[in-house]
Design a protein around this motif. Sequence first.
Motif, PDB file in Angstrom:
ATOM      1  N   ASN A 197       0.837  -1.201   0.000  1.00 45.96           N
ATOM      2  CA  ASN A 197       0.000   0.000   0.000  1.00 45.96           C
ATOM      3  C   ASN A 197       0.875   1.256   0.000  1.00 45.96           C
ATOM      4  O   ASN A 197       1.860   1.328   0.737  1.00 45.96           O
ATOM      5  N   PRO A 198       0.537   2.255  -0.828  1.00 48.78           N
ATOM      6  CA  PRO A 198       1.358   3.479  -0.857  1.00 48.78           C
ATOM      7  C   PRO A 198       1.430   4.207   0.488  1.00 48.78           C
ATOM      8  O   PRO A 198       2.354   5.007   0.708  1.00 48.78           O
ATOM      9  N   VAL A 199       0.492   3.943   1.382  1.00 49.94           N
ATOM     10  CA  VAL A 199       0.515   4.607   2.686  1.00 49.94           C
ATOM     11  C   VAL A 199       1.743   4.193   3.495  1.00 49.94           C
ATOM     12  O   VAL A 199       2.212   4.942   4.372  1.00 49.94           O
ATOM     13  N   MET A 200       2.307   3.011   3.190  1.00 48.98           N
ATOM     14  CA  MET A 200       3.436   2.510   3.957  1.00 48.98           C
ATOM     15  C   MET A 200       4.652   3.428   3.889  1.00 48.98           C
ATOM     16  O   MET A 200       5.486   3.428   4.794  1.00 48.98           O
ATOM     17  N   ARG A 201       4.766   4.216   2.826  1.00 46.12           N
ATOM     18  CA  ARG A 201       5.941   5.070   2.675  1.00 46.12           C
ATOM     19  C   ARG A 201       5.994   6.190   3.704  1.00 46.12           C
ATOM     20  O   ARG A 201       7.016   6.865   3.838  1.00 46.12           O
ATOM     21  N   TYR A 202       4.917   6.414   4.436  1.00 50.56           N
ATOM     22  CA  TYR A 202       4.896   7.455   5.457  1.00 50.56           C
ATOM     23  C   TYR A 202       5.227   6.909   6.848  1.00 50.56           C
ATOM     24  O   TYR A 202       5.201   7.676   7.823  1.00 50.56           O
ATOM     25  N   LEU A 203       5.532   5.640   6.955  1.00 45.79           N
ATOM     26  CA  LEU A 203       5.886   5.063   8.247  1.00 45.79           C
ATOM     27  C   LEU A 203       7.336   5.411   8.604  1.00 45.79           C
ATOM     28  O   LEU A 203       8.171   5.620   7.718  1.00 45.79           O
ATOM     29  N   PRO A 204       7.669   5.449   9.902  1.00 46.02           N
ATOM     30  CA  PRO A 204       9.004   5.919  10.310  1.00 46.02           C
ATOM     31  C   PRO A 204      10.167   5.103   9.766  1.00 46.02           C
ATOM     32  O   PRO A 204      11.234   5.663   9.514  1.00 46.02           O
ATOM     33  N   SER A 205      10.007   3.803   9.594  1.00 48.72           N
ATOM     34  CA  SER A 205      11.133   2.969   9.150  1.00 48.72           C
ATOM     35  C   SER A 205      10.959   2.466   7.721  1.00 48.72           C
ATOM     36  O   SER A 205      11.554   1.452   7.351  1.00 48.72           O
ATOM     37  N   TYR A 206      10.160   3.163   6.922  1.00 41.46           N
ATOM     38  CA  TYR A 206       9.932   2.709   5.551  1.00 41.46           C
ATOM     39  C   TYR A 206      11.239   2.680   4.751  1.00 41.46           C
ATOM     40  O   TYR A 206      11.535   1.707   4.053  1.00 41.46           O
ATOM     41  N   GLY A 207      12.022   3.742   4.838  1.00 43.71           N
ATOM     42  CA  GLY A 207      13.281   3.774   4.103  1.00 43.71           C
ATOM     43  C   GLY A 207      14.231   2.671   4.531  1.00 43.71           C
ATOM     44  O   GLY A 207      14.883   2.029   3.690  1.00 43.71           O
ATOM     45  N   ALA A 208      14.329   2.418   5.830  1.00 49.49           N
ATOM     46  CA  ALA A 208      15.216   1.362   6.319  1.00 49.49           C
ATOM     47  C   ALA A 208      14.721  -0.018   5.908  1.00 49.49           C
ATOM     48  O   ALA A 208      15.524  -0.901   5.570  1.00 49.49           O
ATOM     49  N   MET A 209      13.408  -0.235   5.918  1.00 47.95           N
ATOM     50  CA  MET A 209      12.853  -1.521   5.520  1.00 47.95           C
ATOM     51  C   MET A 209      13.115  -1.804   4.043  1.00 47.95           C
ATOM     52  O   MET A 209      13.509  -2.923   3.661  1.00 47.95           O
ATOM     53  N   GLN A 210      12.928  -0.800   3.206  1.00 48.81           N
ATOM     54  CA  GLN A 210      13.196  -0.971   1.783  1.00 48.81           C
ATOM     55  C   GLN A 210      14.686  -1.205   1.529  1.00 48.81           C
ATOM     56  O   GLN A 210      15.068  -2.077   0.733  1.00 48.81           O
ATOM     57  N   ALA A 211      15.539  -0.445   2.204  1.00 46.31           N
ATOM     58  CA  ALA A 211      16.978  -0.592   2.007  1.00 46.31           C
ATOM     59  C   ALA A 211      17.483  -1.934   2.522  1.00 46.31           C
ATOM     60  O   ALA A 211      18.327  -2.588   1.876  1.00 46.31           O
ATOM     61  N   SER A 212      16.988  -2.385   3.677  1.00 48.11           N
ATOM     62  CA  SER A 212      17.445  -3.666   4.209  1.00 48.11           C
ATOM     63  C   SER A 212      16.936  -4.836   3.374  1.00 48.11           C
ATOM     64  O   SER A 212      17.638  -5.843   3.208  1.00 48.11           O
ATOM     65  N   THR A 213      15.721  -4.727   2.823  1.00 46.81           N
ATOM     66  CA  THR A 213      15.219  -5.783   1.939  1.00 46.81           C
ATOM     67  C   THR A 213      16.039  -5.844   0.657  1.00 46.81           C
ATOM     68  O   THR A 213      16.371  -6.927   0.158  1.00 46.81           O
ATOM     69  N   ALA A 214      16.379  -4.673   0.112  1.00 43.53           N
ATOM     70  CA  ALA A 214      17.254  -4.648  -1.063  1.00 43.53           C
ATOM     71  C   ALA A 214      18.635  -5.200  -0.721  1.00 43.53           C
ATOM     72  O   ALA A 214      19.255  -5.889  -1.551  1.00 43.53           O
ATOM     73  N   ALA A 215      19.122  -4.934   0.477  1.00 45.59           N
ATOM     74  CA  ALA A 215      20.421  -5.464   0.883  1.00 45.59           C
ATOM     75  C   ALA A 215      20.405  -6.978   1.000  1.00 45.59           C
ATOM     76  O   ALA A 215      21.402  -7.646   0.723  1.00 45.59           O
ATOM     77  N   GLY A 216      19.265  -7.537   1.390  1.00 48.65           N
ATOM     78  CA  GLY A 216      19.203  -8.981   1.569  1.00 48.65           C
ATOM     79  C   GLY A 216      19.024  -9.755   0.281  1.00 48.65           C
ATOM     80  O   GLY A 216      19.584 -10.845   0.122  1.00 48.65           O
ATOM     81  N   PHE A 217      18.272  -9.183  -0.681  1.00 48.40           N
ATOM     82  CA  PHE A 217      17.858  -9.991  -1.824  1.00 48.40           C
ATOM     83  C   PHE A 217      18.101  -9.326  -3.173  1.00 48.40           C
ATOM     84  O   PHE A 217      17.629  -9.834  -4.200  1.00 48.40           O
ATOM     85  N   SER A 218      18.800  -8.209  -3.213  1.00 50.35           N
ATOM     86  CA  SER A 218      19.070  -7.526  -4.471  1.00 50.35           C
ATOM     87  C   SER A 218      20.498  -6.993  -4.468  1.00 50.35           C
ATOM     88  O   SER A 218      21.104  -6.830  -3.404  1.00 50.35           O
ATOM     89  N   THR A 219      21.016  -6.731  -5.657  1.00 50.29           N
ATOM     90  CA  THR A 219      22.359  -6.150  -5.779  1.00 50.29           C
ATOM     91  C   THR A 219      22.303  -4.667  -6.139  1.00 50.29           C
ATOM     92  O   THR A 219      23.347  -4.063  -6.375  1.00 50.29           O
ATOM     93  N   SER A 220      21.114  -4.097  -6.178  1.00 52.78           N
ATOM     94  CA  SER A 220      20.961  -2.685  -6.550  1.00 52.78           C
ATOM     95  C   SER A 220      21.131  -1.803  -5.323  1.00 52.78           C
ATOM     96  O   SER A 220      20.501  -2.050  -4.286  1.00 52.78           O
ATOM     97  N   PRO A 221      21.957  -0.773  -5.403  1.00 55.83           N
ATOM     98  CA  PRO A 221      22.063   0.180  -4.283  1.00 55.83           C
ATOM     99  C   PRO A 221      20.837   1.072  -4.225  1.00 55.83           C
ATOM    100  O   PRO A 221      20.233   1.402  -5.248  1.00 55.83           O
ATOM    101  N   VAL A 222      20.461   1.463  -3.036  1.00 49.35           N
ATOM    102  CA  VAL A 222      19.270   2.314  -2.849  1.00 49.35           C
ATOM    103  C   VAL A 222      19.623   3.491  -1.936  1.00 49.35           C
ATOM    104  O   VAL A 222      19.092   3.609  -0.818  1.00 49.35           O
ATOM    105  N   PRO A 223      20.495   4.386  -2.388  1.00 55.09           N
ATOM    106  CA  PRO A 223      20.860   5.523  -1.521  1.00 55.09           C
ATOM    107  C   PRO A 223      19.686   6.448  -1.235  1.00 55.09           C
ATOM    108  O   PRO A 223      19.654   7.117  -0.192  1.00 55.09           O
ATOM    109  N   GLY A 224      18.721   6.509  -2.162  1.00 57.23           N
ATOM    110  CA  GLY A 224      17.583   7.397  -1.939  1.00 57.23           C
ATOM    111  C   GLY A 224      16.765   7.012  -0.728  1.00 57.23           C
ATOM    112  O   GLY A 224      16.258   7.886  -0.006  1.00 57.23           O
TER     113      GLY A 224
END
Length: 288
Positions: A197-224
């Motif tokens: 849901n797009p509402v999730m992006r307003y949660l306090p740890s949304y950026g960390a959750m996306q970055a840690s998921t990318a760190a676990g299962f992707s090779t793409s950097p997500v500095p944004g």
Amino acid sequence: MRFHLTRFAVATRFTLLEHGRNRFAMILVILFVPVWTSLAYLAMPDTPARMRLRATGEALAPHGNELTAISGALNAVTLITGFMMFAATFSGSGFDRRLAMAGYPRAHLVLAKVTALALVSAAVAAYATAVICLTWTPRQPLLLAAALFCAGLTYGVLGVVFGSLLRREVEGMFAIVMTSIIDLALQNPITSSGADNPVMRYLPSYGAMQASTAAGFSTSPVPGHLALQLTWFGLAALVALLGFRHSTRNCLPTASAAPPGPGSSTAALPAPRQTAGPSAKASGTEAH
């Protein structure tokens, strides 16, 4: 310059000593992080969970236990850093107020708390990353550590906010626990069907959750998304600064500059009567 460095060093040392005296937090760091992360990995099924990672746009199918282990590590880091900063702020608010009223620079006190928070978050994030790497190997371990570090910073500042504004310890603990649980549970596709849901992006740890998921299962950097998490940290730090300023304000009554008069709300006190001294007696004798 040396004056400022000395004040900053002294404040930082006392802040770190305050954290070191919190033995319960030390036990949480040593035991809670590996137990919670390992249980999340071992207890959850390894069935692939299909999801689309918003940070990169990739369609992923990570193992459910590995994804839950990342969520559990984030939950452990946020709870511990939030609890440590709340406990230090709540118990030391009176001491900070006395220091500020005695003339100790507030800027040095704030910088000392931020430095201690950065050190605590770095240590807990590195420890949680090492625990995860013992069970399975993320694609980008350094990015995972950075995401955990940024999440720890955010919740540590939230702990300062709760410690400055709330009046009872149980209120702050409940606020930290419920914020972390709701925040991370809604973003985990294993436990929440609305994780996309797009509402999730307003949660306090949304950026960390996306970055840690990318760190676990992707090779793409997500500095944004790391920058997004640091934005949350900056906003929470601004609120914490206002709360700290409010809690260390000068509560002493200020004296009125204008003398009390007939129209003043302050009643004028009668002047004390002066007793006759030796000089007064002598003048009286001369008059006679």
